[in-house]
Design a protein around this motif. Structure first.
Motif, PDB file in Angstrom:
ATOM      1  N   PRO A 142      -0.948  -2.336  10.252  1.00 57.40           N
ATOM      2  CA  PRO A 142      -0.355  -0.996  10.363  1.00 57.40           C
ATOM      3  C   PRO A 142       0.702  -0.770   9.285  1.00 57.40           C
ATOM      4  O   PRO A 142       1.378  -1.718   8.873  1.00 57.40           O
ATOM      5  N   LEU A 143       0.828   0.468   8.851  1.00 57.88           N
ATOM      6  CA  LEU A 143       1.866   0.827   7.875  1.00 57.88           C
ATOM      7  C   LEU A 143       3.211   0.913   8.602  1.00 57.88           C
ATOM      8  O   LEU A 143       3.223   1.158   9.802  1.00 57.88           O
ATOM      9  N   PRO A 144       4.322   0.751   7.932  1.00 58.58           N
ATOM     10  CA  PRO A 144       4.450   0.355   6.527  1.00 58.58           C
ATOM     11  C   PRO A 144       4.122  -1.134   6.343  1.00 58.58           C
ATOM     12  O   PRO A 144       4.361  -1.939   7.232  1.00 58.58           O
ATOM     13  N   VAL A 145       3.600  -1.439   5.157  1.00 53.11           N
ATOM     14  CA  VAL A 145       3.143  -2.802   4.912  1.00 53.11           C
ATOM     15  C   VAL A 145       3.490  -3.228   3.485  1.00 53.11           C
ATOM     16  O   VAL A 145       3.557  -2.390   2.583  1.00 53.11           O
ATOM     17  N   VAL A 146       3.721  -4.531   3.324  1.00 51.73           N
ATOM     18  CA  VAL A 146       3.907  -5.108   1.982  1.00 51.73           C
ATOM     19  C   VAL A 146       2.630  -5.869   1.633  1.00 51.73           C
ATOM     20  O   VAL A 146       2.149  -6.671   2.434  1.00 51.73           O
ATOM     21  N   ILE A 147       2.102  -5.588   0.447  1.00 48.66           N
ATOM     22  CA  ILE A 147       0.839  -6.213   0.029  1.00 48.66           C
ATOM     23  C   ILE A 147       1.073  -6.919  -1.302  1.00 48.66           C
ATOM     24  O   ILE A 147       1.670  -6.341  -2.218  1.00 48.66           O
ATOM     25  N   THR A 148       0.618  -8.182  -1.432  1.00 47.15           N
ATOM     26  CA  THR A 148       0.674  -8.828  -2.748  1.00 47.15           C
ATOM     27  C   THR A 148      -0.755  -9.030  -3.237  1.00 47.15           C
ATOM     28  O   THR A 148      -1.645  -9.415  -2.474  1.00 47.15           O
ATOM     29  N   VAL A 149      -0.951  -8.745  -4.519  1.00 44.78           N
ATOM     30  CA  VAL A 149      -2.306  -8.622  -5.079  1.00 44.78           C
ATOM     31  C   VAL A 149      -2.590  -9.756  -6.055  1.00 44.78           C
ATOM     32  O   VAL A 149      -1.759 -10.095  -6.905  1.00 44.78           O
TER      33      VAL A 149
END
Ligand SMILES: Cc1cc2nc3c(=O)[nH]c(=O)nc-3n(C[C@H](O)[C@H](O)[C@H](O)COP(=O)(O)OP(=O)(O)OC[C@H]3O[C@@H](n4cnc5c(N)ncnc54)[C@H](O)[C@@H]3O)c2cc1C
Length: 289
Positions: free
Chosen positions: A176-183
């Motif tokens: 669920p948002l808010p979310v931190v994403i590392t790519v």
């Protein structure tokens, strides 16, 4: 649903083109010998953000970077590719930060930006190589985190569906948002700079990047979008004790420059004795341990 997206991007020395003069005699990184570049995986992160912006009309992408004034270039590089805005965290009090102090500064700035739906960073920076900053930002903001992302598949009803690269395969997760994403670097490469956007933003600078006798002073009065956001510790209501050197428990004692030289070659078979001999040699030479 429109999204407010912040991309974390770091300016790094290009450690991929390390030559003989990459280190100083004192053992520190010779930054003058290495070009400063956009951290490669942060470009993958920016591409994911720009794709979301296209899929969700009304969304915005901002680039947040902490560094010396010349790191304003990272914001320009983001604008040239389609970002809408950026923030440079620059202040002597931010200098010398380890991952703890870096994530504190970035998290404090994200709070100041406010109402952010998605924070996307690279998996790791090619100079520090710790991959700690993204997860630490999530922890400090109390947000969900998804690491090792390869593609943000969709955002629907306030939930992000993300494909992650894991050992031996991929998995799809929802957060669920808010979310931190590392790519990851295996995600889609970033689009090139857009010529029209380069023309629009090539004079965009943070106030500290400008020389006193700036020939373009009147341009900044006419076009406010050419003045990039520059924030100090006080601007983000930060605690100076938690920033920079004073907020950094990590002490790098020495940095060694190890040059691998292919002086000789050995041919080994898959025989147990050969493999064992090689392992012993590597242990004795302290190449592995
Ligand atoms: C040789 C060397 C060794 C180091 N060793 C350590 C150590 O052992 N422990 C330690 O705590 N620190 C260490 N540091 C310091 C560390 O590089 C910095 O603290 C850095 O600001 C954050 O860590 P990182 O580069 O490893 O980032 P990572 O955690 O690898 O970066 C992950 C992502 O976070 C975001 N990000 C990171 N920094 C910034 C930034 N300044 N602005 C915007 N986004 C950012 C980017 O999206 C990046 O892709 C070392 C630095 C060097 C040069």
């Amino acid at each position: 649903m429109s999204l407010k997206i912040v991309v974390l991007a770091k300016q790094v020395p290009d450690t991929r083109s390390v030559g003989k003069d990459a280190m100083t005699a004192e053992g520190t990184v010779n930054r003058a010998a290495l070009p400063a570049i956009f951290n490669p995986e942060d470009l993958n992160a920016l591409e994911q953000a720009l794709r979301l912006k296209e899929q969700h009309p009304g969304s915005t992408v901002g680039v947040l970077t902490m560094g010396p004034p010349r790191a304003g270039e990272i914001i320009r590089q983001g604008l040239y590719r389609g970002a809408d805005t950026g923030w440079l965290l620059t202040d002597r009090l931010f200098a010398g930060a380890d991952t703890l102090a870096t994530s504190y500064a970035l998290a404090t700035a994200i709070k100041k930006i406010g109402d952010v739906d998605i924070i996307i960073g690279g998996r790791q920076a090619i100079d520090g190589d710790t991959a700690q900053v993204g997860p630490q930002v999530a922890q400090k903001l109390g947000l969900n985190q998804v690491t090792y992302a390869e593609e943000i598949l969709k955002i629907e009803n306030g939930v992000a569906t993300i494909r992650r690269h894991i050992d031996g395969g991929v998995e799809t997760v929802e957060a669920p948002l808010p979310v931190v994403i590392t790519v990851n670097g295996s995600a889609a490469p970033c689009r090139p700079c857009n010529a029209k956007l380069v023309m629009k933003y090539k004079r965009a600078t943070c106030p500290m990047e400008r020389k006193g006798d700036d020939a373009y002073a009147s341009l900044y009065d006419e076009r406010p979008y050419l003045t990039l956001n520059q924030w100090s510790v006080a601007d983000v209501d930060g605690d100076a004790e938690q920033c920079g050197l004073s907020g950094s428990p990590t002490k790098v004692k020495t940095v060694q420059n190890i040059v691998f030289q292919a002086k000789e070659s050995q041919t080994l078979t898959a025989d147990d004795a050969d493999v064992e001999g090689l392992i012993k040699e590597l242990l004795n030479e302290k190449i592995i341990g």
